[in-house]
Write a protein that holds these residues in place. Structure first.
Motif, PDB file in Angstrom:
ATOM      1  N   GLU A 471       0.969  -1.317  -0.064  1.00 25.80           N
ATOM      2  CA  GLU A 471       0.092   0.005  -0.293  1.00 25.80           C
ATOM      3  C   GLU A 471       0.993   1.215   0.081  1.00 25.80           C
ATOM      4  N   ASP A 475      -1.005   8.533   3.417  1.00 34.00           N
ATOM      5  CA  ASP A 475      -2.170   8.682   2.611  1.00 34.00           C
ATOM      6  C   ASP A 475      -1.988  10.117   1.790  1.00 34.00           C
ATOM      7  N   GLY A 476      -2.973   9.942   0.607  1.00 38.45           N
ATOM      8  CA  GLY A 476      -2.695  11.251  -0.344  1.00 38.45           C
ATOM      9  C   GLY A 476      -1.584  11.147  -1.282  1.00 38.45           C
ATOM     10  N   ASP A 641      -2.531   2.719  -7.920  1.00 39.12           N
ATOM     11  CA  ASP A 641      -1.393   3.397  -6.997  1.00 39.12           C
ATOM     12  C   ASP A 641      -0.064   3.052  -7.215  1.00 39.12           C
TER      13      ASP A 641
END
Length: 716
Positions: A471, A475-476, A641
């Motif tokens: 991941e 975040d962002g 991502d």
């Protein structure tokens, strides 16, 4: 490639090398990658002087779409493709039809197998079954095709497809309609939602949207969905009058939410005004007019397929394949994206964000890319040999795109020094200083500093390290560009077990003691450990240094027992000289290493080394600039991502690969404007002048790969 088998899956983007005109189909698994001699320029690794410049303008992209000249949608789509061609220095062939004829387009697509060969790739849309069959035939006959816009997800053997799942777009519209109703204070139970189809059920993409919306609405408690089919003519006044009769039954308003596409959404607003009804209004395929209505509060949501990204990155990717053999691969969703507030710069939306000196329509200012400021920060020492090629990629990309790279290249803050890294981010992370940033995230210690940059409105992506968990680290973040260290290490370790490689019967992962807890290096050893567990073999991590490697290995459990074949994976190429000395002393050792370099090429050639990983460092510097520039200008983002820059296991090579490690001169022509005459070079090719010493390895993307002529790369 599971993302192709399951269109709903979120894919990764894989940069891969491909053999051209040798086999009709790409491999069934993208885990296999072949470096190929597809380029016309011959270069040898014996001396730097033998690595000649390469003229990118000799590479071609051909575009065949269903767009017509009178459609205002397709002119800016085409111009954006020319911008991508100018940014990569290739020749683009892209004409629009006077009128669409599926049979004519199908014939043009099939002809690509003969007309688009060698240093050529093509971009196609797939508006119907006739064209889809032609696409399949062209691919079978050797054409390299990229899909875009229409026909999602396209035939499996497309190089890639940039577009939106229309069924999911309809479903998202249904969900947004219900959510908008909830925001009005209603719980949405029993909602009556209508979708306006201005093509009267004749267009497959709108049929798919209806299927998705209907399923989403009918899944809600007591809700119902109705399709309103509009016959020609499809002018806004005609649709407004037709809808005024369909939205009411006598004095009763029939729908709580109404969704339309393009001008149909404007007609919906007009019909609601005529009837006095109130309803949530949504639209597909936004334009500036719809954003104006959203800004006035009349439209609550819009579902975008991010057409700029479709056009730009399809051509950009095809261009890279045409001169490097590497490109995006697999399904790359550009939508559906739900928009509930207009983008800040939507005045240029219909013009597809033209680059200066282009003259856009009134109200839209062209983008002066020199004013886009991008920084790259890595926690590595200055003049780090491994990072020189990454730095070269970033510098070349900045020059190609015409953007400003802060400090003229990567900013090095020193190895394993989080405070220095954090201090640098705190210094530069100001919208007055930079617009975008790419960083190496080696440790969680820097997460807060990266997050602070994002919170200030700066576009940020990570490279190289920071995706070990599968991941994004913070975040962002927009993307991560790099390799999957865990998967690559596991694949490499499994390779060492094979009889043809020496059949290792135990594993040792070598890592620097002071770096053993860094995320990417830990992931590499974890991958080796996983392979050992799967094979039922002993495993040990050896924390050491360059100076003590031999002694620490010999002390390792079971290493010097005089039997079997110890399998050693080096987590860093700096250990290779010492490991080769150990191999000379213990010939039964089976050896693999991360990070391809000149010594590993030599060791693979003479059989001492089973494999070296190649994460294509140049691309880790080159790609972030294009991705960040597009986001800064358009606020669009590919709906992925992870962008894999390499992650290959080089097992068989030739010394020609040394050219790609040393860097190349790239031929340049005078910059060409986008438009009708943009394919005509205005000067003879000349070599790009390197601004720094050869140690900087200033190279172009083509140059980084041109001498790789005989390598088999097996991706994780």
């Amino acid at each position: 490639d599971s993302s192709r088998a399951d269109p709903a899956a979120v894919p990764q983007i894989v940069w891969r090398a491909q053999s051209r005109k040798t086999v009709p189909h790409r491999p069934s698994s993208l885990m296999k990658i072949a470096f190929a001699a597809l380029l016309a320029v011959s270069a040898r690794a014996d001396t730097d002087q033998d690595c000649h410049c390469v003229d990118r303008s000799l590479s071609t992209v051909s575009a065949v779409t269903h767009g017509i000249k009178t459609d205002p949608y397709w002119q800016p789509f085409r111009e954006t493709s020319f911008q991508a061609a100018a940014d990569t220095g290739i020749t683009l062939e892209f004409d629009l039809y006077d009128e669409f004829d599926a049979a004519v387009m199908a014939a043009d697509v099939e002809a690509l197998a003969d007309t688009c060969v060698d240093k050529c790739a093509a971009v196609v849309t797939i508006p119907d079954a006739t064209v889809e069959e032609a696409v399949e035939n062209a691919i079978f006959n050797g054409a390299a095709l990229f899909g875009t816009n229409a026909g999602y997800p396209g035939p499996f053997d497309l190089e890639s497809f940039f577009g939106s799942n229309e069924t999911e777009a309809g479903a998202e519209a249904g969900r947004q309609a219900l959510a908008a109703l909830v925001r009005t204070g209603w719980n949405g139970v029993g909602a009556r939602v209508a979708m306006v189809d201005p093509e009267n059920g004749m267009i497959s993409s709108l049929n798919q949207r209806w299927d998705g919306l209907k399923a989403a609405i009918e899944n809600a408690t007591g809700a119902s969905a109705t399709r309103l089919l509009l016959p020609p003519p499809r002018t806004v006044p005609a649709m407004t009058d037709e809808l005024a009769g369909l939205l009411v039954d006598g004095d009763a308003c029939l729908y709580d939410a109404v969704v339309g596409t393009f001008d149909a959404a404007i007609a919906i607003l007009g019909a609601l005004n005529k009837t006095g009804c109130e309803a949530v209004v949504g639209g597909f395929d936004p334009n500036e007019g719809l954003f104006d209505e959203m800004a006035r509060g009349n439209i609550q949501f819009l579902i975008s397929q991010q057409t700029y990204s479709q056009s730009y990155f399809a051509t950009y990717s095809a261009a890279l394949l045409s001169f490097t053999g590497m490109s995006f691969s697999g399904l790359v969703p550009t939508g559906p994206l739900a928009i509930t507030a207009p983008p800040s710069n939507y005045a240029c939306y219909d013009d597809f964000y033209p680059v200066c000196p282009a003259t856009p329509s009134p109200g839209c200012a062209c983008t002066d890319r020199s004013e886009i400021r991008i920084a790259g920060v890595v926690d590595e020492p200055v003049e780090n040999a491994w990072w020189n090629l990454v730095n070269a990629g970033a510098r070349d990309a900045a020059e190609d795109l015409g953007v400003t790279l802060l400090e003229g290249g990567l900013v090095f803050t020193g190895a394993a020094d989080p405070p220095a890294f954090i201090a640098k981010l705190e210094e530069i992370c100001d919208p007055a200083t930079i617009d975008a940033l790419f960083v190496k995230i080696s440790t969680p210690d820097v997460h807060d500093a990266v997050a602070a940059c994002i919170d200030k409105g700066i576009a940020v992506l990570s490279i190289n390290a920071g995706y070990e968990s599968g991941e994004l680290a913070v975040d962002g973040l927009l993307y991560h560009v790099g390799q999957e260290d865990f998967a690559v290490a596991r694949s490499g370790a499994i390779m060492l077990v094979r009889p043809s490689s020496g059949k290792a019967d135990r594993f040792y992962c070598v890592v620097a003691e002071q770096e053993m807890d860094l995320g990417n290096l830990k992931a590499r050893c974890d991958g080796v450990a996983d392979a050992a567990q799967r094979a039922g073999l002993p495993y040990q991590r050896v924390a050491t240094s360059v100076d003590t490697l031999r002694d620490d290995l010999i002390k390792a459990r079971g290493f010097d027992d005089g039997a079997g074949a110890p399998g050693i994976i080096l987590s860093d190429g700096k250990f290779l000289p010492g490991a080769l000395s150990v191999l000379a002393e213990y010939p039964s050792v089976v050896l693999g290493t991360f990070d391809l370099d000149e010594l590993s090429v030599e060791a693979i050639d003479d059989g001492r080394l089973v494999f070296a990983t190649d994460q294509f460092r140049y691309l880790q510097g080159y790609l972030p600039l294009a991705l960040l520039t597009a986001n800064v200008v358009t606020e669009e983002k590919l709906l992925v991502d992870f962008i894999r820059s390499g992650a290959g296991l080089v097992r068989h090579t030739a010394k020609d690969v040394l050219c790609s490690l040393k860097g190349f001169e790239a031929c340049l022509t005078t910059p060409r404007p986008s438009g009708e005459d943009s394919n005509t070079p205005t000067a003879e090719p000349t070599a790009r002048k390197k601004s720094d010493s050869a140690a900087t390895l200033q190279a172009t993307l083509l140059a980084a790969m041109v001498c790789v002529v005989s390598a088999l790369v097996v991706a994780a």
